[in-house]
Enzyme design. Structure first.
Site, short mmCIF file in Angstrom:
data_model
loop_
_atom_site.label_atom_id
_atom_site.label_comp_id
_atom_site.label_asym_id
_atom_site.label_seq_id
_atom_site.Cartn_x
_atom_site.Cartn_y
_atom_site.Cartn_z
N ASP A 1 -20.14 21.91 10.53
CA ASP A 1 -21.54 21.77 10.17
C ASP A 1 -21.88 20.28 10.29
O ASP A 1 -21.21 19.45 9.67
CB ASP A 1 -21.75 22.27 8.73
N ASP B 1 -27.38 21.03 11.28
CA ASP B 1 -28.25 21.22 10.14
C ASP B 1 -29.63 20.62 10.40
O ASP B 1 -29.74 19.48 10.86
CB ASP B 1 -27.60 20.49 8.95
N HIS C 1 -26.04 31.21 4.28
CA HIS C 1 -25.88 30.74 2.90
C HIS C 1 -27.20 30.37 2.24
O HIS C 1 -27.21 30.02 1.06
CB HIS C 1 -24.94 29.54 2.90
N ASP C 2 -28.29 30.39 2.98
CA ASP C 2 -29.61 30.05 2.42
C ASP C 2 -30.47 31.29 2.21
O ASP C 2 -31.59 31.18 1.70
CB ASP C 2 -30.37 29.12 3.38
C1 GLC Z 1 -30.11 23.30 5.78
C2 GLC Z 1 -28.93 23.97 5.09
C3 GLC Z 1 -29.21 24.04 3.62
C4 GLC Z 1 -29.36 22.64 3.10
C5 GLC Z 1 -30.41 21.84 3.88
C6 GLC Z 1 -30.27 20.37 3.62
O1 GLC Z 1 -31.26 24.05 5.70
O2 GLC Z 1 -28.68 25.20 5.67
O3 GLC Z 1 -28.22 24.72 2.92
O4 GLC Z 1 -29.73 22.67 1.74
O5 GLC Z 1 -30.29 22.01 5.27
O6 GLC Z 1 -29.11 19.87 4.20
#
Ligand code: GLC
Ligand code: CA
Length: 541
Positions: free
Chosen positions: A98, A199, A315-316
């Protein structure tokens, strides 16, 4: 279009904190992933997307990185990471890291230096502005509620944070920032990783003074530079997280000429159960027609111009079986239906840990049980705005990110076999019926349905490259075909819990052979096709 290995791959996303704990501290770790590689091999996936494992104070569970070249203490050591890469490699599984480079942690050495003084050599690594009329430079908002600007008393300026205060945004206009990031990426490429999941990549070209966040003017210039300086020509999988991309943007990100990324990960279908123009917390039931329209748009309009990801979960996001399926009576049928509907399409499928056993959303008793910063900040903000706490909890039950972050349910022993200690977040109380051990004992489980879908993709060119066409049908049914030369597939899904006459048009006179279905005997005659609750059939003809 040139064929690539990742056209045929299936990616499995691991959220390490909640995957498997090997030392009893209640937190998943890298050794836990190594232990479960055989489980992933059995499922048949080719690639793991590893949510961040770098050193982090965990304000946003690792999406706030304090050292990109080291591993989070709770997760293990760099030696464990090297072992994971080697072990996965032996099983033919590649690992995507990531890449969180829109921001760092405020505890990253660059930011610690930068905030010391306006003359720090790292000052320009971040985005600083003077106060305006004694307050914030403008009204840009953070995704995690409140202003995107934080006043830093030491130097009397504000810094930008599009996420939490502990996630200051990097200044991508600074060539030194970009150079350091290329070097860091090459450090990981040299270790033999399979690529990067990027990301919030759409934010890299931001112009905060003009209040431009996504799709800023320099975004694609930076991505092309990144490509040239790091992964370009190396046959890695790169995927960009984009919340605000249309077809033209997607075609640019995933241009088949290889000048930017392999594929895009876009969310248009995920926004269909929220009130238009409002936040994800403002709920609205999904209309199947909207889902058909959006999926069909991406399937047909990106054809030949780019490459898309196929996903319901990460995960979101809340668990799909609770969201678009039925997590009660028809949990198994609806989980398989949703899997069939998605995996029959064109693109690279992503499975999020636990999806393959039909894990569900959770309703924790009190806001105090929740861990996610986005959820907690929203709760506080909406409470202050006078919302009824019951209504806020309803939104959290439907959309909160912790739905996806409860520990992976491995078996029916205490804490679902995730840990021998106390888990960092509640385990879903349904682990005694929903768990991997049980799924592996049952040849009809959701797990083995996913396994078959993955295998079909490996064997079937039409599933990978066939062009898509939506078929006319009963409004409760989603039916489409794929065509590749002389081979054809048809996917017919009852999206709801009522029995319907599918009324599919366009397959008259075809002899349909069933490749996969979620009931024992599915109909193979489109003239009289009655579909039971959530019945889904994948045919070839
Ligand atoms: C992305 C990730 C999320 C995170 C955000 C800030 O959307 O998937 O989990 O909180 O970026 O890094
Ligand atoms: Ca642990």
């Amino acid at each position: 279009m040139k064929q690539n290995w990742w056209h045929r791959s299936v990616v499995y996303q691991i959220y390490p904190r909640s995957f498997y704990d090997t030392n009893g501290d209640g937190i998943g770790d890298l050794r836990g992933i190594i232990k479960k590689l055989d489980y992933l091999s059995l499922l048949g996936i080719d690639v793991i997307w590893l949510s961040p494992v770098y050193k982090s104070p965990n304000d946003d569970n690792g999406y706030d990185i304090s050292d990109y070249r080291d591993i989070m203490d709770e997760f293990g050591t760099m030696q464990d990471m090297d072992e994971l890469l080697a072990e996965a490699g032996r099983k033919g599984i590649r690992i995507l890291m990531d890449l969180v480079v829109n921001h760092t942690s405020d505890e990253h050495a660059w930011f610690v230096e930068a905030r010391q003084s306006k003359n720090s050599r790292y000052r320009d690594y971040y985005i600083w502005r003077d106060p305006v009329d004694g307050g914030e430079p403008n009204d840009l908002r953070s995704t995690f509620s409140g202003s995107a600007w934080q006043f830093d008393p030491q130097t009397g300026q504000y810094y930008l944070h599009l996420f939490s205060r502990k996630q200051p945004d990097l200044n991508w206009e600074n060539p030194n920032v970009r150079r350091e990031i290329w070097e860091m990426m090459n450090f990981w490429i040299d270790k033999g990783i399979g690529g990067f999941r990027m990301d919030v990549v759409e934010l890299l070209g931001k112009d905060p003074d003009k209040k431009i966040k996504e799709n800023g003017p320099k975004l694609h210039e930076y991505l092309k530079e990144m490509n040239r300086r790091t992964f370009g020509g190396k046959d890695l999988l790169t995927v960009g997280e984009c919340w605000c991309a249309g077809i033209p943007e997607a075609a640019e990100y995933s241009n088949p000429d290889g000048s930017e990324l392999s594929m895009i990960f876009q969310f248009e279908h995920i926004g269909l159960d929220q009130q238009p123009g409002k936040e994800k917390w403002d709920l609205k039931p999904l209309e199947l027609d909207d889902l058909k329209r959006v999926m069909t748009k991406w399937q047909t309009e990106l054809e030949g111009k780019g490459w898309n990801s196929l996903f319901w979960n990460n995960h979101d996001l809340p668990r799909i079986v609770s969201r678009f399926g039925d997590d009660g009576r028809y949990r198994t049928e609806s989980a398989k239906m949703l899997a069939t509907l998605l995996h029959g399409m064109k693109g690279t499928p992503y499975i999020y840990q636990g999806e393959e056993i039909g894990m569900t959303n959770i309703r924790m008793g009190s806001i105090k049980d929740y861990r996610d910063i986005e959820t907690l900040n929203m709760y506080r903000e909406r409470l202050g705005q006078g919302y009824d706490p019951k209504e806020i909890m309803r939104s959290i039950y439907a959309k909160g990110r912790d739905n996806a972050r409860t520990p992976m349910q491995w078996d029916d022993t205490e804490y679902a076999g995730f840990t021998t200690g106390t888990p960092w977040i509640a385990v879903n109380p349904n682990y005694q019926t929903i768990n991997a051990a049980r799924a592996l004992e049952d040849p009809d489980s959701i797990f083995f349905h996913y396994q078959k879908l993955i295998r079909l993709r490996k064997e079937n060119d039409c599933m990978v490259y066939g062009s898509y066409r939506l078929l006319e049908s009963d409004p409760d049914v989603y039916a489409y075909t794929r065509t590749y030369g002389d081979s054809h597939l048809a996917v017919i899904c009852n999206f709801y819990g009522r029995t319907v006459d599918a009324a599919v048009k366009g397959l008259e006179g075809e002899t349909l052979r069933i490749l996969l279905s979620n009931y024992e005997q599915s109909p193979a005659d489109t003239a009289h096709m009655t579909l039971r609750p959530y019945e889904a059939v994948l045919y070839e003809y």
